[in-house]
Structures are given as C-alpha cells and as structure tokens.
Design a protein around this motif. Sequence first.
Motif, PDB file in Angstrom:
ATOM      1  N   LEU A 140      11.410   2.517   4.045  1.00  0.00           N
ATOM      2  CA  LEU A 140      10.292   1.844   4.702  1.00  0.00           C
ATOM      3  C   LEU A 140       9.106   1.775   3.736  1.00  0.00           C
ATOM      4  O   LEU A 140       8.864   2.707   2.979  1.00  0.00           O
ATOM      5  CB  LEU A 140       9.897   2.583   5.977  1.00  0.00           C
ATOM      6  N   ALA A 141       8.382   0.680   3.793  1.00  0.00           N
ATOM      7  CA  ALA A 141       7.247   0.472   2.893  1.00  0.00           C
ATOM      8  C   ALA A 141       6.084   1.388   3.280  1.00  0.00           C
ATOM      9  O   ALA A 141       5.979   1.810   4.437  1.00  0.00           O
ATOM     10  CB  ALA A 141       6.804  -0.985   2.945  1.00  0.00           C
ATOM     11  N   PRO A 142       5.197   1.696   2.337  1.00  0.00           N
ATOM     12  CA  PRO A 142       4.006   2.507   2.661  1.00  0.00           C
ATOM     13  C   PRO A 142       3.137   1.865   3.742  1.00  0.00           C
ATOM     14  O   PRO A 142       2.396   2.556   4.438  1.00  0.00           O
ATOM     15  CB  PRO A 142       3.260   2.574   1.320  1.00  0.00           C
ATOM     16  N   THR A 143       3.238   0.544   3.883  1.00  0.00           N
ATOM     17  CA  THR A 143       2.442  -0.157   4.899  1.00  0.00           C
ATOM     18  C   THR A 143       2.991   0.025   6.310  1.00  0.00           C
ATOM     19  O   THR A 143       2.429  -0.522   7.261  1.00  0.00           O
ATOM     20  CB  THR A 143       2.392  -1.668   4.576  1.00  0.00           C
ATOM     21  N   ALA A 144       4.073   0.777   6.458  1.00  0.00           N
ATOM     22  CA  ALA A 144       4.696   0.963   7.777  1.00  0.00           C
ATOM     23  C   ALA A 144       3.721   1.533   8.796  1.00  0.00           C
ATOM     24  O   ALA A 144       3.857   1.300   9.998  1.00  0.00           O
ATOM     25  CB  ALA A 144       5.923   1.870   7.659  1.00  0.00           C
ATOM     26  N   SER A 221       6.719  -7.234   8.164  1.00  0.00           N
ATOM     27  CA  SER A 221       5.955  -7.135   6.921  1.00  0.00           C
ATOM     28  C   SER A 221       5.528  -5.697   6.666  1.00  0.00           C
ATOM     29  O   SER A 221       5.615  -5.199   5.536  1.00  0.00           O
ATOM     30  CB  SER A 221       4.725  -8.047   6.978  1.00  0.00           C
ATOM     31  N   PHE A 224       8.934  -3.456   5.967  1.00  0.00           N
ATOM     32  CA  PHE A 224       9.773  -3.772   4.813  1.00  0.00           C
ATOM     33  C   PHE A 224       9.000  -4.223   3.583  1.00  0.00           C
ATOM     34  O   PHE A 224       9.596  -4.559   2.558  1.00  0.00           O
ATOM     35  CB  PHE A 224      10.802  -4.843   5.209  1.00  0.00           C
ATOM     36  N   GLY A 225       7.675  -4.250   3.674  1.00  0.00           N
ATOM     37  CA  GLY A 225       6.865  -4.603   2.517  1.00  0.00           C
ATOM     38  C   GLY A 225       6.808  -6.089   2.214  1.00  0.00           C
ATOM     39  O   GLY A 225       6.500  -6.478   1.079  1.00  0.00           O
ATOM     40  N   TYR A 226       7.082  -6.928   3.219  1.00  0.00           N
ATOM     41  CA  TYR A 226       6.947  -8.372   3.025  1.00  0.00           C
ATOM     42  C   TYR A 226       5.462  -8.731   2.961  1.00  0.00           C
ATOM     43  O   TYR A 226       4.616  -7.992   3.480  1.00  0.00           O
ATOM     44  CB  TYR A 226       7.582  -9.145   4.187  1.00  0.00           C
TER      45      TYR A 226
END
Length: 262
Positions: A140-144, A221, A224-226
């Motif tokens: 998972l992206a840090p932006t999760a 986004s 998943f870092g989109y």
Amino acid sequence: MNVFKQLILPIIKYKFLLIQLTGKEIKARYKQSFVGYAWVLLNPLSQLLVYSFVFSIVFRFPTNNVPYIIYLYAALLPWTFSQNAIATATQSLVENASLLRKVSFPREVIPYASVISKIVDLFFSGILFLAMTVIMRVPLAPTAILFIPLFAAQLLLTTGLSLLFSSLNLFYRDVQYLTNLLMMLWMYMTPIVYPLSLVPDRYVKLYKLNPMVGIIEGYRSALFGYPFETSIILWSVAISIIVFFAGFILFKRSEKIFADIV
C-alpha cells in the motif's frame, strides 16, 4: 448554531440510545442464521469472487499492475458499505414504528444506528482486505492514510441519503424498492468493477458529476499510489456535504409528524 446543536445532540445526549440501537441492529441481522456474523465477510467475498472471475478473466480490465481482485475489493468494500447502510436505514423508521410512537428523542438516532452498524461490518471486511494485500504482496502507498478524509466524505453522503430515504419511506412505503433500484443503477454508473479510463471521453465530464466517482477513484489513488484527480475529489466532498445537510434539514422538518404516520 441551532442546526449545529441538533447535529451533535444525538451523539452527546442520546449516545446510550444510539449504542443500544446499533447493537440491536447488528444482533437482529444475524439472529438465528446458520453462520452468524461470518456473513459480514461472506457477502462481500462472494461478490468479489464472481466479479473477479468475470472481469479479470473474461474481460481483462487494465488495473495498472495491481491484481484485479485487490483493485476491485478497494472499491467494492466502500460501495457495499454505502449500499447496505442506505438500504437498511431506509427501512429503519418503519421497523422501529413502536419506538417512534412511545418515546421522545431525536428521530435521526434510528438511521444513524443503521449506518454505524454497517461501519462495524466495513471494519471487519477491511481486515480481510489488508490480509489479502499481504498474501498477494501488494504494497500500500504511503498516501493510504488519506482514506480517512475520503471515508468522512463518503460517510456524510451516505448518512444524508439515509436520512432522506428513511423519512420518505415513512410517507411512501415503496421508496424502499425504488432505493434498491437506484442503488443498483448507481453502482454501474460508478467505476467499481471497471476503471474510469474505460468511460468514453465524451461522457467523462457528465460521468464525474456522480459524487461516488471522486470518492472511489480517491480510494484507489490513496491505496495504490495513483495520481490524484483533485478536482473530482473536491467535487465529491462538496456534494457530500450538501447532501448531508439537505437530508438532515428535510428529516428534521418532517419528523414532527412521524408518530402520526406510523
């Protein structure tokens, strides 16, 4: 200021009733069922498996290197929460008719309890989602962490519609059937089982007016870092706030005659 007091009253002064109704909703749903609370996971999991087979094997939608089952689950989970919360809340006043006639309390507590009970379901389904990302090695992206404000917007939208439909259903009992139809149509007008990139360019602007589009795309986004499409997310947040206050105001204006109708 008066509206603000009405908003926080059920949470502050009637929190015990809210907790009791939420517990009642959770227990009643699975009472005398064969697998009990396992339905919290079995319902979304069964949908997930069917959609995954159809749209990852038959149609093969592009998902930017994220396994389709994870890509789908990231959108199906929040959608299922809203769908179930609205459907349950729509019938909540009718099902608690005896309470409306006998006890004096803010009537919005009843649909609130329905929504909160679905948050409990979402929590346990979310644990399954995290387990699947670990098993399938999908980082998972840090932006999760941004799923929190996105969920807050979705919660406002869901609660506003729950207040609106629950009050309308008290006046016109066929609203519950109309709600189920609308939710089905709404699902297919939202990029849940398919990516937004598949929507034809000439329809994209109209399509993005759907507030769930920004929320669902925002979840993907964030997880998943989109790249974030900030404009549609802000639109979704604005519409969610408007829907909540509209639903709340209409609910409060009509609650004075609820007891007379039931």
